[in-house]
Design an enzyme around this catalytic site. Sequence first.
Site, PDB file in Angstrom:
ATOM      1  N   ASN A 172     -17.511  28.225 -22.851  1.00  0.00           N
ATOM      2  CA  ASN A 172     -18.200  26.821 -22.304  1.00  0.00           C
ATOM      3  C   ASN A 172     -17.950  26.796 -20.543  1.00  0.00           C
ATOM      4  O   ASN A 172     -16.919  27.253 -20.294  1.00  0.00           O
ATOM      5  CB  ASN A 172     -17.533  25.613 -22.969  1.00  0.00           C
ATOM      6  N   GLU A 204     -19.164  22.285 -15.429  1.00  0.00           N
ATOM      7  CA  GLU A 204     -19.297  20.584 -15.851  1.00  0.00           C
ATOM      8  C   GLU A 204     -18.509  19.946 -15.031  1.00  0.00           C
ATOM      9  O   GLU A 204     -18.824  18.752 -14.771  1.00  0.00           O
ATOM     10  CB  GLU A 204     -18.960  20.591 -17.093  1.00  0.00           C
ATOM     11  N   LYS A 242     -18.257  30.458 -28.808  1.00  0.00           N
ATOM     12  CA  LYS A 242     -18.512  29.799 -27.606  1.00  0.00           C
ATOM     13  C   LYS A 242     -17.753  30.025 -26.355  1.00  0.00           C
ATOM     14  O   LYS A 242     -16.507  30.389 -26.463  1.00  0.00           O
ATOM     15  CB  LYS A 242     -18.550  28.186 -27.856  1.00  0.00           C
ATOM     16  N   SER A 270     -13.942  27.256 -27.474  1.00  0.00           N
ATOM     17  CA  SER A 270     -14.198  26.072 -28.160  1.00  0.00           C
ATOM     18  C   SER A 270     -13.008  26.307 -29.470  1.00  0.00           C
ATOM     19  O   SER A 270     -12.656  27.250 -29.796  1.00  0.00           O
ATOM     20  CB  SER A 270     -15.466  25.981 -29.089  1.00  0.00           C
ATOM     21  N   ASN A 320      -2.420  -2.574  13.015  1.00  0.00           N
ATOM     22  CA  ASN A 320      -3.804  -2.511  13.184  1.00  0.00           C
ATOM     23  C   ASN A 320      -4.401  -1.013  13.912  1.00  0.00           C
ATOM     24  O   ASN A 320      -4.953  -0.448  13.342  1.00  0.00           O
ATOM     25  CB  ASN A 320      -4.600  -3.645  13.848  1.00  0.00           C
ATOM     26  N   THR A 340     -40.243  25.327 -10.655  1.00  0.00           N
ATOM     27  CA  THR A 340     -40.500  23.750 -10.178  1.00  0.00           C
ATOM     28  C   THR A 340     -40.861  23.306 -11.428  1.00  0.00           C
ATOM     29  O   THR A 340     -40.977  23.707 -12.538  1.00  0.00           O
ATOM     30  CB  THR A 340     -41.825  23.738  -9.580  1.00  0.00           C
ATOM     31  N   HIS A 341     -40.196  21.983 -11.436  1.00  0.00           N
ATOM     32  CA  HIS A 341     -40.221  21.153 -12.852  1.00  0.00           C
ATOM     33  C   HIS A 341     -39.480  21.917 -14.045  1.00  0.00           C
ATOM     34  O   HIS A 341     -39.479  21.766 -14.905  1.00  0.00           O
ATOM     35  CB  HIS A 341     -41.441  20.811 -13.275  1.00  0.00           C
ATOM     36  N   LYS A 400      -8.043   3.777   1.942  1.00  0.00           N
ATOM     37  CA  LYS A 400      -7.376   5.096   1.666  1.00  0.00           C
ATOM     38  C   LYS A 400      -7.558   5.571   0.327  1.00  0.00           C
ATOM     39  O   LYS A 400      -7.838   6.882   0.404  1.00  0.00           O
ATOM     40  CB  LYS A 400      -6.063   4.668   1.813  1.00  0.00           C
ATOM     41  N   SER A 459       0.894  -1.216  -0.062  1.00  0.00           N
ATOM     42  CA  SER A 459       0.071   0.034  -0.149  1.00  0.00           C
ATOM     43  C   SER A 459       0.844   1.274  -0.036  1.00  0.00           C
ATOM     44  O   SER A 459       0.319   2.323  -0.079  1.00  0.00           O
ATOM     45  CB  SER A 459      -0.983  -0.052   1.055  1.00  0.00           C
ATOM     46  N   TYR A 469     -10.016  -6.900  12.640  1.00  0.00           N
ATOM     47  CA  TYR A 469      -9.252  -6.080  11.195  1.00  0.00           C
ATOM     48  C   TYR A 469      -9.089  -7.328  10.030  1.00  0.00           C
ATOM     49  O   TYR A 469      -8.679  -8.452  10.401  1.00  0.00           O
ATOM     50  CB  TYR A 469      -7.642  -5.669  11.564  1.00  0.00           C
ATOM     51  N   GLN A 479      -7.429  -2.300   3.874  1.00  0.00           N
ATOM     52  CA  GLN A 479      -6.443  -1.173   3.268  1.00  0.00           C
ATOM     53  C   GLN A 479      -7.070  -0.412   2.082  1.00  0.00           C
ATOM     54  O   GLN A 479      -6.275   0.471   1.404  1.00  0.00           O
ATOM     55  CB  GLN A 479      -5.303  -2.261   2.985  1.00  0.00           C
TER      56      GLN A 479
HETATM   57  N1  ARG Z   1      -1.248  -1.355   5.447  1.00  0.00           N
HETATM   58  C1  ARG Z   1      -2.382  -1.901   6.212  1.00  0.00           C
HETATM   59  C2  ARG Z   1      -3.564  -1.144   6.001  1.00  0.00           C
HETATM   60  O1  ARG Z   1      -3.572  -0.123   5.426  1.00  0.00           O
HETATM   61  C3  ARG Z   1      -1.749  -1.806   7.704  1.00  0.00           C
HETATM   62  C4  ARG Z   1      -2.295  -2.553   8.639  1.00  0.00           C
HETATM   63  C5  ARG Z   1      -1.660  -3.935   8.380  1.00  0.00           C
HETATM   64  N2  ARG Z   1      -2.068  -4.891   9.314  1.00  0.00           N
HETATM   65  C6  ARG Z   1      -1.939  -6.217   9.222  1.00  0.00           C
HETATM   66  N3  ARG Z   1      -2.450  -6.924  10.152  1.00  0.00           N
HETATM   67  N4  ARG Z   1      -1.586  -6.768   8.214  1.00  0.00           N
HETATM   68  O2  ARG Z   1      -4.381  -1.657   6.602  1.00  0.00           O
END
Ligand code: ARG
Length: 467
Positions: free
Chosen positions: A295, A300, A293, A287, A120, A165-166, A335, A33, A327, A332
């Site tokens: 835009n 958008e 134009k 454009s 964790n 409205t509408h 994120k 990660s 966990y 993971q």
């Molecule tokens: N890179 C892991 C995550 O983002 C960190 C936690 C890893 N924990 C484990 N027991 N493998 O979740």
Amino acid sequence: MADGSSETKSSNQMWGGRFASGPDAIMEEINASIGFDKKLYAQDIRGSIAHATMLAHQGIISAEDKDKIVHGLDTILSEIDSGAFDFSRRLEDIHMNIEARLAALIGPAAGRLHTARSRNDQVALDFRLWVKEELQKTEKALTGLIAAFLDRAEEHAETVMPGFTHLQTAQPVTFGHHCMAYVEMFGRDRARVRHAIEHMDESPIGAAALAGTGFPIDRHMTAKALGFREPTRNSIDTVSDRDFALEFLSIAAIAATHLSRLAEEIVIWSTPQFGFIRLSDAFSTGSSIMPQKKNPDAAELVRAKTGRVNGSLVALLTVMKGLPLAYSKDMQEDKEQVFDAAESLELAIAAMTGMIRDVTIRADRMKAAAGSGYSTATDLADWLVREAGLPFRDAHHVTGRVVALAEQKGCDLADLPLAELQAINSAITDKVYGVLTVEASVASRTSFGGTAPSEVRKQIAWWRARN
Ligand code: ARG
């Protein structure tokens, strides 16, 4: 970032004790990660410093080792800040990259940092700190957007436009009132942000892998050092929970949806057909083929980014829905969704704030449109109730006949001669013309929260005191 391909296959240096050989390339790729969680480096280092300081305070590690750890972590922080840090995919994630570098810098003392801690609770901490800071940024950004709307609302408290409205002309409203509708919407978004900050203000560190720890740690001390109100109260929940990320994404999705509705109005209003607004050059593009134009690309793209934000919410909900406690590595995947949504939302709010501040309001066009489509028909019906004592249902019927007559003659209600109005209902007098203008219509709507300029100004004052 080093992708690790040149590194030799050997068992992982952090948890490799029981593994004979290193992960093969695909395992490494799916497992790592670091490509995205390196964003958490400052939070990771802050958390480790608080943890080491607490460990020393509690006599779990020596003051000397703590000093080495803190000094080493400070060095790593400046290495990453300056771009000098070499991230390794073989070390999986930000936590192990930093810990391995710490070992290289300070030797065996580095191995004491992970006492009474697990990745964790570490990742739960880092990510929570990141999301909390992002929420604080979002709160500020929304305050800026609300301020932009309050200024435009004040400037246009009397500017009449059609209310829809509408997407059909309904009744005249003021542009200030329409702006204040968005103030209410973004104000609710900001209230949700504030509530989420309150909600998530608990420190995960010290939950360890899931069961807590036998070391005499002080979780209140680390909570305080990291700016949390208190520690979380259940170690299993602490490492299982991603509600804070889901709350962030839900709030982001609702706010992005509000931004998208606004973006849609900007797109419509800036068409030559509507012509209610003129976008500044700063927030529009030309454009490459049609020289005439202009835009509304920024609007958008704000509208489109909502799709990404909403997608992130659904993605993380789906990741979480089948997970047993505590966990699982699935988590993971939390994120990137949050990082992407945060970036999109920040950009969308900033672009919208700029557009609202810059846009030219074409009051003449708005007023002309406000008067079309028999938008004051309700005012005529209300007048018949008030002045001629008709029940509203009857007044509605009479007004319908008046509208039909105007339609047939191709004129506005106010252009109908009194005699022809009286032929429809004898109770009508020439006083009725006083309520048929759009200005009279909006000025009459003084009910709390209504569109009358006097009422809009009251609501602006209410919000100014709270923004
Ligand atoms: N890179 C892991 C995550 O983002 C960190 C936690 C890893 N924990 C484990 N027991 N493998 O979740």
